[in-house]
Design a protein around this motif. Structure first.
Motif: not given
Length: 179
Positions: A147-175
């Motif tokens: 009666e319980v549904t697994p939804f996702a599997v989320i591995p968690v740890g200390v990053p091997a390298k620091e990911p670069v912050a970014r946004t995926r903002f696209n003004a063409d997708k805003v109305h």
């Protein structure tokens, strides 16, 4: 902007999917508890909170999850895997549709990922739901009740390298006003 400080939004913009982890770096019980508190602070339809979470540290179990899921191979290398699960019977209008459960679990999962990022850790959301075979595999590995549904599997740890912050903002997708 009035009332805006960089610290309030930076960790949202800094969140990235992290698939490689430092091999000898652990995630503490305190960090996991804080991550789960953030997840459970998510909104849910009619305040039903239809979620549970399985925290996996055991290497053999993480290996089994990595083996049965095509996009979760990194679970074998992360010190912790968190599996958000949904209870359809506890979701708003659960007998009619699973859509509210999915929305609630998505909000909780996003909160979880944001907390991970804010703690300087890394994680990646690997999909389980709605794939019937993946649901069955994760349910079997973790002994999750029918009666319980697994939804996702989320591995968690200390990053091997620091990911670069970014946004995926696209003004063409805003109305504005209407489509």
């Amino acid at each position: 902007f009035p009332g805006y400080t960089m610290s309030e939004i930076d960790y949202i913009l800094a969140r990235r999917s992290v698939r490689q982890y430092k091999p000898d770096a652990d995630v503490s019980e305190e960090q996991v508890e804080l991550i789960l508190k953030a997840a459970m602070a998510a909104p849910s339809a009619v305040f039903r909170d239809p979620w549970s979470f399985v925290v996996v540290r055991d290497a053999e179990t993480r290996e089994k999850l990595a083996a049965c899921l095509p996009y979760a191979k990194m679970a074998r290398d992360s010190p912790v895997v968190i599996v958000p699960c949904g209870h359809l019977d506890r979701a708003h209008e659960g007998a009619k549709t699973d859509s509210y459960m999915v929305q609630d679990l998505s909000a909780a999962t996003q909160n979880l990922l944001l907390a991970v990022s804010n703690l300087g850790l890394g994680a990646v959301w690997t999909g389980v739901y709605p794939d019937v075979a993946r649901i069955a595999s994760v349910r079997e590995v973790l002994n999750i009740p029918e009666e319980v549904t697994p939804f996702a599997v989320i591995p968690v740890g200390v990053p091997a390298k620091e990911p670069v912050a970014r946004t995926r903002f696209n003004a063409d997708k805003v109305h504005h006003g209407k489509w």
